[in-house]
Scaffold this active site. Structure first.
Site, PDB file in Angstrom:
ATOM      1  CE  LYS A  59      -3.365  -0.981  -0.428  1.00 13.11           C
ATOM      2  NZ  LYS A  59      -3.912  -1.448  -1.899  1.00 13.11           N
ATOM      3  CE1 TYR A 283      -8.362   6.303   1.364  1.00 10.02           C
ATOM      4  CE2 TYR A 283      -8.343   4.236  -0.253  1.00 10.02           C
ATOM      5  CZ  TYR A 283      -7.559   5.208   0.441  1.00 10.02           C
ATOM      6  OH  TYR A 283      -6.172   4.873   0.463  1.00 10.02           O
TER       7      TYR A 283
HETATM    8  P1  A3P Z   1      -4.962   3.575  -2.393  1.00 15.08           P
HETATM    9  O1  A3P Z   1      -5.755   2.672  -3.475  1.00 15.08           O
HETATM   10  O2  A3P Z   1      -5.209   3.526  -1.087  1.00 15.08           O
HETATM   11  O3  A3P Z   1      -4.994   5.016  -2.831  1.00 15.08           O
HETATM   12  P2  A3P Z   1       0.451  -0.728  -3.517  1.00 15.08           P
HETATM   13  O4  A3P Z   1       0.678  -0.989  -5.072  1.00 15.08           O
HETATM   14  O5  A3P Z   1       1.948  -0.784  -2.940  1.00 15.08           O
HETATM   15  O6  A3P Z   1      -0.723  -1.683  -3.048  1.00 15.08           O
HETATM   16  O7  A3P Z   1       0.003   0.650  -3.323  1.00 15.08           O
HETATM   17  C1  A3P Z   1      -1.262   0.998  -3.724  1.00 15.08           C
HETATM   18  C2  A3P Z   1      -1.437   2.741  -3.554  1.00 15.08           C
HETATM   19  O8  A3P Z   1      -0.545   3.224  -4.532  1.00 15.08           O
HETATM   20  C3  A3P Z   1      -2.448   3.395  -3.805  1.00 15.08           C
HETATM   21  O9  A3P Z   1      -3.505   3.308  -2.678  1.00 15.08           O
HETATM   22  C4  A3P Z   1      -2.227   4.613  -4.355  1.00 15.08           C
HETATM   23  O10 A3P Z   1      -2.468   5.668  -3.353  1.00 15.08           O
HETATM   24  C5  A3P Z   1      -0.866   4.631  -4.635  1.00 15.08           C
HETATM   25  N1  A3P Z   1      -0.243   5.069  -5.799  1.00 15.08           N
HETATM   26  C6  A3P Z   1       0.918   5.655  -5.958  1.00 15.08           C
HETATM   27  N2  A3P Z   1       0.892   6.099  -7.465  1.00 15.08           N
HETATM   28  C7  A3P Z   1      -0.007   5.458  -8.139  1.00 15.08           C
HETATM   29  C8  A3P Z   1      -0.481   5.509  -9.226  1.00 15.08           C
HETATM   30  N3  A3P Z   1       0.334   6.243 -10.452  1.00 15.08           N
HETATM   31  N4  A3P Z   1      -1.691   4.749  -9.572  1.00 15.08           N
HETATM   32  C9  A3P Z   1      -2.369   4.315  -8.670  1.00 15.08           C
HETATM   33  N5  A3P Z   1      -1.969   4.264  -7.516  1.00 15.08           N
HETATM   34  C10 A3P Z   1      -0.978   5.078  -6.959  1.00 15.08           C
END
Ligand code: A3P
Length: 328
Positions: A59, A283
């Site tokens: 995350k 959210y």
């Molecule tokens: P949220 O969905 O809570 O906003 P991971 O890939 O490590 O699971 O992390 C997910 C998070 O990456 C997402 O959390 C989002 O905020 C973040 N993120 C950062 N850059 C992003 C991008 N270019 N596209 C989508 N999510 C991104």
């Protein structure tokens, strides 16, 4: 023990040495004893092990980093599987017992790591796994590791939202405030477990300490996940430099997508290819009270992280500076 048959001998051995039940996979090509027992068609010159790993935590933007890095022409990544998708989740996970061949099969057959080539994988489960650093070091001690960190309070809330989206009954039943207030004595054990899954990976210094037992600081790059989200080009420049890649211009490859609210890859016809719905979920924001109480909860961890970053000569993420200034 000489009189025992081999099966009984094995059982007796592991009763006496239970810690050795889980094998440790090393690189067979760097151990003459292993080389001797490998089949004659095993070709060490074709052994393709990753020379870089994004270890998480979950995350923090690890999938965005994975997707952006894959755009580089000198970079190859693992192939996707049907269970854990883009993450092999080998070290410290159930798949470790599938063995070395299974891990090697996670990478494309023609992958090579000569010269300025990078073969990497990303499994965000590695960061806070107690066994991953030791197991990874036994196999790929020369790999470069990338760790992506955001404010742990935001990470905790994102994990809670992740569980809501996956219809976890406990997350659906309790608010985030109730989850954070859970104690070890709660009759609802799963509530405490969910709290731990939200909070524990964000104790960054504690987990980093374990990685530093096995990898020297110059093999680790700390990426600011919040900067990756808001301004990915300089971050991708740092990543390229760290991996020894020829620099390409990420300004040409990434574009902000107003609808998604995130940077996405440029696609043909001035379009963009963004990450799926599960990344960058919409959210309600966390609210000031919870933000404050999480900032306090993580204060000592963040102070320890700052000390560690300074000592190792890494760059301090902006979110960490802000957290420390706010509470000083
Ligand atoms: P949220 O969905 O809570 O906003 P991971 O890939 O490590 O699971 O992390 C997910 C998070 O990456 C997402 O959390 C989002 O905020 C973040 N993120 C950062 N850059 C992003 C991008 N270019 N596209 C989508 N999510 C991104």
């Amino acid at each position: 023990l000489k009189w025992m048959d081999p099966l009984k001998m094995g059982i007796a051995y592991f009763q006496r040495f239970p810690d050795e039940r889980t094998p440790v996979w090393g690189n067979p090509c760097s151990d003459p004893r292993h080389l001797e027992i490998l089949s004659s068609d095993f070709n060490c010159s074709q052994l393709a092990l990753p020379n870089a790993v994004i270890v998480g935590p979950q995350k923090t933007g690890s999938t965005a980093l994975y997707a952006f890095l894959k755009l580089h022409p000198n970079v190859q990544s693992n192939v996707e599987n049907n269970v854990t998708y883009e993450e092999p989740q080998f070290f410290g996970g159930k798949a470790y017992l599938n063995g070395l061949d299974w891990y090697l099969n996670q990478f494309p057959f023609d992958s090579g790591v000569e010269g300025q080539q990078v073969l990497f994988e990303k499994s965000a489960t590695y960061f806070d796994s107690p066994d991953a650093p030791r197991q990874m070091n036994a196999l790929i001690d020369e790999a470069k590791l990338i760790i992506i960190l955001i404010n742990p309070a935001k990470r905790a809330y994102s994990w809670y939202q992740h569980m809501i989206a996956h219809k976890d009954p406990i997350a659906l039943k309790y608010s985030f405030a109730q989850v954070l207030a859970a104690t070890d004595n709660d009759s609802e054990r799963k509530l405490w477990k969910l709290r731990q899954r939200c909070i524990a990976p964000g104790r960054y210094a504690h987990h980093l300490d374990r990685w530093l037992e096995y990898y020297s600081p110059n093999r680790l790059l700390i990426v600011d996940g919040e900067q990756l989200k808001d301004d990915p080009v300089p971050v991708m420049n740092d990543v390229q430099q760290f991996l020894g890649l020829p620099l390409i211009d990420y300004k040409q490859l990434l574009k902000f997508n107003e609808h998604k609210g995130f940077y996405c890859s440029q696609a043909e016809g001035n379009k963009t290819k963004c990450l799926g719905k599960s990344k960058g979920r919409g959210y309600e924001p966390m609210g000031a009270e919870l933000t404050d109480s999480l900032a306090k909860l993580y204060l000592q961890d963040n102070i320890a992280l700052h000390k560690m970053i300074t000592k190792m000569g890494w760059r301090t993420p902006r979110w960490l500076q802000e957290q420390l200034v706010k509470l000083s």
